[in-house]
Design a protein around this motif. Structure first.
Motif, mmCIF file in Angstrom:
data_model
loop_
_atom_site.group_PDB
_atom_site.id
_atom_site.type_symbol
_atom_site.label_atom_id
_atom_site.label_comp_id
_atom_site.label_asym_id
_atom_site.label_seq_id
_atom_site.Cartn_x
_atom_site.Cartn_y
_atom_site.Cartn_z
ATOM 1 N N ASN A 78 -3.203 -3.185 4.411
ATOM 2 C CA ASN A 78 -4.607 -3.152 4.835
ATOM 3 C C ASN A 78 -4.776 -2.691 6.286
ATOM 4 O O ASN A 78 -5.733 -3.096 6.962
ATOM 5 C CB ASN A 78 -5.248 -4.523 4.646
ATOM 6 N N LYS A 79 -3.859 -1.860 6.713
ATOM 7 C CA LYS A 79 -3.917 -1.331 8.078
ATOM 8 C C LYS A 79 -3.832 0.187 8.063
ATOM 9 O O LYS A 79 -3.467 0.791 7.052
ATOM 10 C CB LYS A 79 -2.764 -1.894 8.910
ATOM 11 N N GLY A 80 -4.166 0.776 9.211
ATOM 12 C CA GLY A 80 -3.979 2.216 9.354
ATOM 13 C C GLY A 80 -2.524 2.549 9.601
ATOM 14 O O GLY A 80 -1.627 1.730 9.423
ATOM 15 N N LEU A 81 -2.281 3.751 10.035
ATOM 16 C CA LEU A 81 -0.934 4.268 10.224
ATOM 17 C C LEU A 81 -0.545 4.223 11.696
ATOM 18 O O LEU A 81 -1.337 4.598 12.559
ATOM 19 C CB LEU A 81 -0.857 5.700 9.719
ATOM 20 N N GLN A 141 2.885 1.923 7.782
ATOM 21 C CA GLN A 141 1.597 1.345 7.407
ATOM 22 C C GLN A 141 1.809 -0.070 6.891
ATOM 23 O O GLN A 141 2.437 -0.265 5.856
ATOM 24 C CB GLN A 141 0.906 2.201 6.348
ATOM 25 N N TYR A 148 5.605 7.670 10.095
ATOM 26 C CA TYR A 148 4.533 6.703 10.321
ATOM 27 C C TYR A 148 4.815 5.459 9.484
ATOM 28 O O TYR A 148 5.399 5.548 8.396
ATOM 29 C CB TYR A 148 3.178 7.280 9.908
ATOM 30 N N PHE A 200 1.774 14.467 4.140
ATOM 31 C CA PHE A 200 2.488 13.206 3.966
ATOM 32 C C PHE A 200 3.355 13.208 2.716
ATOM 33 O O PHE A 200 3.003 13.816 1.700
ATOM 34 C CB PHE A 200 1.488 12.046 3.845
ATOM 35 N N LEU A 231 -1.599 17.230 8.835
ATOM 36 C CA LEU A 231 -0.382 16.501 8.486
ATOM 37 C C LEU A 231 -0.224 16.481 6.973
ATOM 38 O O LEU A 231 -1.192 16.243 6.250
ATOM 39 C CB LEU A 231 -0.447 15.067 9.010
ATOM 40 N N LEU A 286 2.333 5.543 14.486
ATOM 41 C CA LEU A 286 3.393 6.518 14.703
ATOM 42 C C LEU A 286 4.657 5.809 15.167
ATOM 43 O O LEU A 286 4.648 5.081 16.160
ATOM 44 C CB LEU A 286 2.955 7.540 15.756
ATOM 45 N N PHE A 298 5.997 6.459 5.857
ATOM 46 C CA PHE A 298 5.667 7.811 5.423
ATOM 47 C C PHE A 298 6.383 8.832 6.308
ATOM 48 O O PHE A 298 6.293 8.763 7.545
ATOM 49 C CB PHE A 298 4.163 8.060 5.507
#
Lengths: 113, 113
Positions: B41-44, B38, B36, B103, B101, B46, B90
């Motif tokens: 300031n954002k999500g993850l 990132q 993943y 990480f 999951l 895929l 990640f």
């Protein structure tokens, strides 16, 4: 199509308070998972819900709880907030249970004063 | 118990040069593995997934990873770095059939002009 949406984006609380974070999965997704990401670390698994039932729980205290609603949206509740609860809380959704790729929202940034 | 080790906390490359982000995993069962990304300031998001099909997995944005069971590795590569690749990456493992999951600690990729 809308992705995973989380609200609020930012939140400031004080120690001892309670907080509720909200997540709307991608349309058609029935599984929702919650993760905590402390600054500088990878996300840690908190909960997974599928079809409104808890399917997995990480190593978090009972102050953390969650639920999933009939429309598959979810809430994460944290009671008696501690300074260490300051983190980015991420929600992820997937179509089904089992080994499915998960789609993440942008998270809720929780700061505890 | 499953775990992943990301061998580098930071990797610096020049734009146009190859990228190698290293990951070793530990799993009692046949694992599913993911990478993943990132952005700040954002999500993850895929990048790619391995779930027991081809050992060389191609993902988005020119990334690929090779599953090597004998070395318990799942390194991420890209032939030519772009400035927009600068982000946190990640490596993630999950037990086949489960949503939880696990990480790694992340690798920050820095791309210089």
């Amino acid at each position: 199509d809308a992705g995973v949406t989380q609200s609020p984006t930012h939140l400031i609380k004080t120690r001892g308070q309670q907080v509720t974070l909200r997540c709307s999965p991608i349309s058609g997704h029935k599984s929702v998972s919650w993760y905590q990401q402390v600054l500088g670390q990878g996300p840690q698994f908190i909960f997974q819900y599928y079809e409104k039932e808890e399917r997995g729980r990480g190593n978090f205290p009972d102050r953390f709880s969650a639920r999933q609603f009939p429309n598959y949206s979810s809430e994460l509740n944290v009671n008696a907030l501690l300074l260490g609860d300051s983190a980015l809380y991420l929600c992820a959704s997937s179509p089904r249970d089992g080994n499915q790729p998960q789609h993440f929202g942008d998270g809720t940034r929780l700061s505890i004063l | 118990a499953q775990s992943v080790t990301q061998l580098d906390s930071h990797v610096s490359v020049s734009e146009g040069t190859p990228v190698l982000l290293r990951c070793n995993y530990s799993s009692s069962y046949s694992p599913s593995l993911f990478w993943y990304v990132q952005h700040p300031n954002k999500g993850l998001q895929l990048l790619l997934k391995y779930t027991s099909a081809a050992t060389l997995v191609k993902g988005i944005n020119g990334f690929e990873a090779e599953f090597k069971k004998s070395e318990t590795s799942f390194h991420l590569t890209k032939p030519s770095a772009h400035m927009s690749d600068a982000a946190e990456y990640f490596c993630v493992v999950s037990e086949r059939g489960f949503q939880k999951l696990v990480f790694g600690t992340g690798t920050r990729l820095l791309v210089s002009p």
